[in-house]
Design a protein around this motif. Structure first.
Motif, PDB file in Angstrom:
ATOM      1  N   ARG A  19      -6.378  -4.783   0.548  1.00 18.47           N
ATOM      2  CA  ARG A  19      -5.167  -4.165   1.105  1.00 18.47           C
ATOM      3  C   ARG A  19      -5.470  -2.799   1.707  1.00 18.47           C
ATOM      4  O   ARG A  19      -6.234  -2.017   1.156  1.00 18.47           O
ATOM      5  N   ILE A  20      -4.903  -2.558   2.852  1.00 20.02           N
ATOM      6  CA  ILE A  20      -4.965  -1.224   3.452  1.00 20.02           C
ATOM      7  C   ILE A  20      -3.540  -0.817   3.796  1.00 20.02           C
ATOM      8  O   ILE A  20      -2.648  -1.655   3.880  1.00 20.02           O
ATOM      9  N   SER A  21      -3.363   0.478   4.009  1.00 24.88           N
ATOM     10  CA  SER A  21      -2.061   0.949   4.487  1.00 24.88           C
ATOM     11  C   SER A  21      -2.096   0.890   6.006  1.00 24.88           C
ATOM     12  O   SER A  21      -2.797   1.670   6.644  1.00 24.88           O
ATOM     13  N   GLN A  76       8.199   7.119  13.128  1.00 17.65           N
ATOM     14  CA  GLN A  76       6.997   6.334  12.849  1.00 17.65           C
ATOM     15  C   GLN A  76       7.140   4.960  13.516  1.00 17.65           C
ATOM     16  O   GLN A  76       8.016   4.165  13.147  1.00 17.65           O
ATOM     17  N   LYS A  78       5.524   2.255  13.409  1.00 21.31           N
ATOM     18  CA  LYS A  78       5.337   1.015  12.644  1.00 21.31           C
ATOM     19  C   LYS A  78       6.648   0.459  12.098  1.00 21.31           C
ATOM     20  O   LYS A  78       6.772  -0.741  11.868  1.00 21.31           O
ATOM     21  N   PRO A 161       3.190   1.493   3.326  1.00 19.56           N
ATOM     22  CA  PRO A 161       4.231   2.212   2.573  1.00 19.56           C
ATOM     23  C   PRO A 161       4.514   3.555   3.250  1.00 19.56           C
ATOM     24  O   PRO A 161       3.614   4.151   3.827  1.00 19.56           O
ATOM     25  N   MET A 162       5.743   4.010   3.158  1.00 23.24           N
ATOM     26  CA  MET A 162       6.120   5.290   3.793  1.00 23.24           C
ATOM     27  C   MET A 162       7.106   6.069   2.936  1.00 23.24           C
ATOM     28  O   MET A 162       8.115   5.514   2.497  1.00 23.24           O
ATOM     29  N   VAL A 163       6.763   7.331   2.773  1.00 25.70           N
ATOM     30  CA  VAL A 163       7.745   8.242   2.195  1.00 25.70           C
ATOM     31  C   VAL A 163       8.156   9.255   3.273  1.00 25.70           C
ATOM     32  O   VAL A 163       8.958  10.155   3.013  1.00 25.70           O
ATOM     33  N   GLY A 164       7.608   9.041   4.455  1.00 28.08           N
ATOM     34  CA  GLY A 164       7.947   9.909   5.589  1.00 28.08           C
ATOM     35  C   GLY A 164       9.276   9.502   6.199  1.00 28.08           C
ATOM     36  O   GLY A 164       9.336   8.862   7.245  1.00 28.08           O
ATOM     37  N   MET A 184      11.125   4.268  -1.135  1.00 30.24           N
ATOM     38  CA  MET A 184      10.143   4.257  -0.043  1.00 30.24           C
ATOM     39  C   MET A 184      10.511   3.196   0.985  1.00 30.24           C
ATOM     40  O   MET A 184      11.375   2.345   0.731  1.00 30.24           O
ATOM     41  N   PRO A 197      -9.795   1.312   8.145  1.00 33.38           N
ATOM     42  CA  PRO A 197     -10.197   0.627   6.911  1.00 33.38           C
ATOM     43  C   PRO A 197      -9.646   1.381   5.702  1.00 33.38           C
ATOM     44  O   PRO A 197      -9.079   2.474   5.855  1.00 33.38           O
ATOM     45  N   ARG A 198      -9.813   0.786   4.564  1.00 38.02           N
ATOM     46  CA  ARG A 198      -9.440   1.429   3.302  1.00 38.02           C
ATOM     47  C   ARG A 198     -10.067   2.823   3.217  1.00 38.02           C
ATOM     48  O   ARG A 198     -11.243   2.987   3.487  1.00 38.02           O
ATOM     49  N   LYS A 199      -9.247   3.824   2.880  1.00 35.72           N
ATOM     50  CA  LYS A 199      -9.785   5.180   2.746  1.00 35.72           C
ATOM     51  C   LYS A 199     -10.556   5.304   1.427  1.00 35.72           C
ATOM     52  O   LYS A 199     -10.284   4.569   0.477  1.00 35.72           O
ATOM     53  N   ARG A 201     -11.720   6.442  -2.175  1.00 35.74           N
ATOM     54  CA  ARG A 201     -10.969   6.834  -3.362  1.00 35.74           C
ATOM     55  C   ARG A 201     -11.775   7.845  -4.164  1.00 35.74           C
ATOM     56  O   ARG A 201     -13.005   7.947  -4.008  1.00 35.74           O
TER      57      ARG A 201
END
Ligand SMILES: Cc1cc2nc3c(=O)[nH]c(=O)nc-3n(C[C@H](O)[C@H](O)[C@H](O)COP(=O)(O)O)c2cc1C
Length: 217
Positions: A19-21, A76, A78, A161-164, A184, A197-199, A201
């Protein structure tokens, strides 16, 4: 509805790992109502305190509604490009359903009425505090949100996911009742080229202590 079986356990681990954001969604590939329903059906398998299931979802798919949502989500893109953007809410009055919800477990023979009453009383005492109501709403809705994103991944979709977003403007724009706390937004759909890609961690030793030694870096 058929849910992931134990046999597919490795698929769950793959979904977690892959999973990626996502920021890039294919606007030309919608999801059917059944596909959206299925994602939320999986999301509702998440655990919640006293099984109160504080999560609520609005599935925003109409273009005009997505544009309104985008306007309160700091534009945003998306939000509009994704097949669906979920507004994930937490019910601040989830405890009012305790008797009904716990009663269902009694009916199904999971525990007896005395146990249900004990739990209902515990919830009643806990939920007097508005801070607890808020914390619990956010906790449960967040667990459901994560479950939804993993379900989307397992289905070959991507999620963001977004909290913006401006919570007051969101509430006003969509007339969200006071009892529901915006937790969210989650954009879900088919991915388009250009997603990061996945950032990286933090290292395990930065986040995990074995035992209760709080000497974290
Ligand atoms: C609660 C939450 C809120 C987030 N809000 C936004 C957002 O508003 N806009 C955005 O582009 N990404 C947002 N993100 C995505 C994070 O930036 C992303 O999860 C993080 O960089 C890790 O990316 P990865 O999951 O692809 O590794 C949010 C993530 C979470 C969990």
């Amino acid at each position: 509805m058929k849910l992931l079986s134990l046999r597919k356990r490795m698929d769950a681990l793959e979904a977690i790992s892959h999973r990626i954001s996502a920021n890039q969604f294919d606007p030309a590939k919608p999801l059917t109502r059944a596909e959206i329903d299925e994602l939320v059906q999986y999301a509702t398998q998440a655990p919640s305190s006293f099984n109160l299931q504080h999560w609520r979802f609005a599935a925003v798919t109409e273009h005009s509604d997505k544009e309104r949502l985008k306007a309160v989500a700091y534009h945003q893109q998306k939000v509009v490009d994704a097949a669906v953007t979920f507004i994930v809410l937490g019910d601040l009055e989830a405890h009012t359903k305790a008797a009904d919800i716990l009663g269902q477990s009694v009916k199904e023979g999971i525990f007896d009425q005395a146990k249900a009453e004990e739990l209902i009383e515990m919830a009643r005492v806990m939920y007097v505090d508005p801070m607890v109501r808020r914390d619990e709403a956010i906790r449960s809705a967040s667990l459901a949100a994560m479950t939804l994103m993993l379900a989307a991944e397992a289905k070959g979709l991507v999620s963001g996911p977004m909290v913006g977003f401006d919570p007051q403007a969101l509430r006003q724009e969509f007339q969200i009742p006071e009892r529901y706390l915006p937790v969210m937004l989650i954009a879900v759909g088919h991915g388009a080229p250009g997603n990061w890609p996945r950032k990286p961690r933090l290292a395990l030793e930065d986040v995990l202590v074995h035992g209760v030694d709080w000497n974290l870096p």
